[in-house]
Write an enzyme that holds these catalytic residues in place. Structure first.
Site, PDB file in Angstrom:
ATOM      1  N   ARG A  58     -66.934  15.475  23.244  1.00  0.00           N
ATOM      2  CA  ARG A  58     -65.667  16.139  22.915  1.00  0.00           C
ATOM      3  C   ARG A  58     -65.875  17.608  22.534  1.00  0.00           C
ATOM      4  O   ARG A  58     -65.008  18.440  22.771  1.00  0.00           O
ATOM      5  CB  ARG A  58     -64.974  15.410  21.766  1.00  0.00           C
ATOM      6  CG  ARG A  58     -64.396  14.067  22.190  1.00  0.00           C
ATOM      7  CD  ARG A  58     -63.558  13.475  21.091  1.00  0.00           C
ATOM      8  NE  ARG A  58     -62.995  12.193  21.464  1.00  0.00           N
ATOM      9  CZ  ARG A  58     -62.121  11.525  20.730  1.00  0.00           C
ATOM     10  NH1 ARG A  58     -61.706  12.019  19.588  1.00  0.00           N
ATOM     11  NH2 ARG A  58     -61.651  10.366  21.124  1.00  0.00           N
TER      12      ARG A  58
ATOM     13  N   ASP B 231     -48.271  16.340  12.352  1.00  0.00           N
ATOM     14  CA  ASP B 231     -49.625  15.989  12.793  1.00  0.00           C
ATOM     15  C   ASP B 231     -50.525  17.194  12.540  1.00  0.00           C
ATOM     16  O   ASP B 231     -50.054  18.337  12.535  1.00  0.00           O
ATOM     17  CB  ASP B 231     -49.635  15.629  14.283  1.00  0.00           C
ATOM     18  CG  ASP B 231     -50.848  14.794  14.667  1.00  0.00           C
ATOM     19  OD1 ASP B 231     -50.696  13.574  14.865  1.00  0.00           O
ATOM     20  OD2 ASP B 231     -51.965  15.369  14.757  1.00  0.00           O
TER      21      ASP B 231
END
Ligand SMILES: C[S@@+](CC[C@H](N)C(=O)[O-])C[C@H]1O[C@@H](n2cnc3c(N)ncnc32)[C@H](O)[C@@H]1O
Length: 303
Positions: free
Chosen positions: A43, A152
């Site tokens: 990632r 978020d």
């Protein structure tokens, strides 16, 4: 054994992973366990390319520095898991109709508000599911003081949620009648998609918010959905959040968690357990948040 095409890529050592873990834990409560080293490596390789850095050690120096605040956000964005879908864990929607809605309706009648918070909302599926469900049960909510706050930590999912446009492969779980009433055909990256109507979009505010930071909201909520978020946090981080959710709720307000998440010592915190992952605020909590955090040595950043 490293595959030949892997050999030319930057490698993440366990030592550097641990140092990156300190950063992500302090910043967002995210734990990077040694067994996740390959996932983290893959990632973050993209972030190395984007920042023009050759090694994870150089990347660590960047995200660990004062000048690295922007990249820390990008790192957290790359490390978060944003999987979500519409009408996930549908039993919560029945509880919403049976318990939360009637209380809110009587408050709305006497001039009050109805507020729901989707905390860790990802791409917005949770917030729009709640909206479609409630407007289906009570279309009159549209004209009342009813709003959803959806937050978020990841700016990318917030931008996506604000666009409210979902490729058709993502909307399978939305019953057809709701889709017809609350969505209109659209395109996304030249693929068939549907966009939520303005009617729905006007009832939800999407905001970037790190749950580890102070929460700026002043009004209490009828319900908080924080589902499949705390699963990525360790016990001290979870335990520091429970009293904060309790404080964020109105009396009788409800906290909904994901299927594998549980509040520890709910009764002590002033929650009654209404279902395996559903908690109702029944009274003032006995534990003081700051004492609890001090006792647990919580040291998250507040940025
Ligand atoms: C798996 S998704 C859950 C989405 C939705 N609640 C659901 O149940 O489908 C978890 C979300 O939590 C967010 N998240 C992780 N750490 C966070 C933090 N410290 N503050 C706010 N959001 C966070 C991630 O960015 C991600 O979008």
């Amino acid at each position: 054994m490293i595959a030949p095409d892997e050999a030319s890529e930057p490698q993440l050592s366990l030592l550097t992973l641990n140092a990156l873990h300190q950063v992500s834990y302090r910043e967002a409560g995210l734990i990077l366990l040694p067994e996740k080293v390959r996932m983290v490596q893959s990632r973050l390789r993209f972030r190395l390319r984007e920042t023009g850095l050759d090694t994870f050690e150089a990347y660590l120096a960047l995200v660990g520095s004062d000048a690295g605040a922007k990249e820390r956000r990008m790192m957290i964005s790359a490390l978060t898991t944003n999987v979500s879908h519409f009408f996930r864990e549908p039993h919560h929607f029945d509880i919403l109709t049976d318990e939360v809605l009637p209380r809110a309706q009587s408050r709305l009648k006497s001039g009050g508000r109805f507020r729901i918070w989707s905390a860790g909302c990802s791409n917005g599926q949770e917030a729009f599911s709640i909206l479609m469900h409630l407007l289906d049960k009570d279309p009159g909510l549209q004209d009342k003081d009813f709003r959803i706050l959806a937050t978020d930590i990841d700016p990318k999912v917030i931008a996506f949620a604000r666009s409210a446009t979902y490729p058709d492969r993502m909307i399978d779980n939305i019953p057809e009648d709701l889709r017809k009433r609350f969505m209109q055909p659209s395109r996304l990256n030249e693929q068939p998609a549907h966009q939520m109507t303005d009617k729905l979009r006007n009832l939800v505010r999407f905001k970037e918010l790190n749950l580890m930071s102070p929460w700026p909201m002043r009004q209490a909520f009828d319900a908080v959905f924080c589902r499949n978020v705390v699963i990525y946090f360790d016990a001290p981080t979870q335990n520091a959040l429970w009293p904060r959710f309790h404080d964020a709720l109105l009396p009788d307000g409800m906290l909904f968690l994901g299927h594998s998440e549980r509040v520890t010592n709910p009764e002590q915190l002033g929650f009654s357990v209404t279902g395996p992952t559903t908690y109702t605020k029944i009274r003032a909590r006995k534990i003081n948040t700051s004492n609890l955090q001090a006792a647990q040595g919580i040291a998250h950043g507040t940025s």
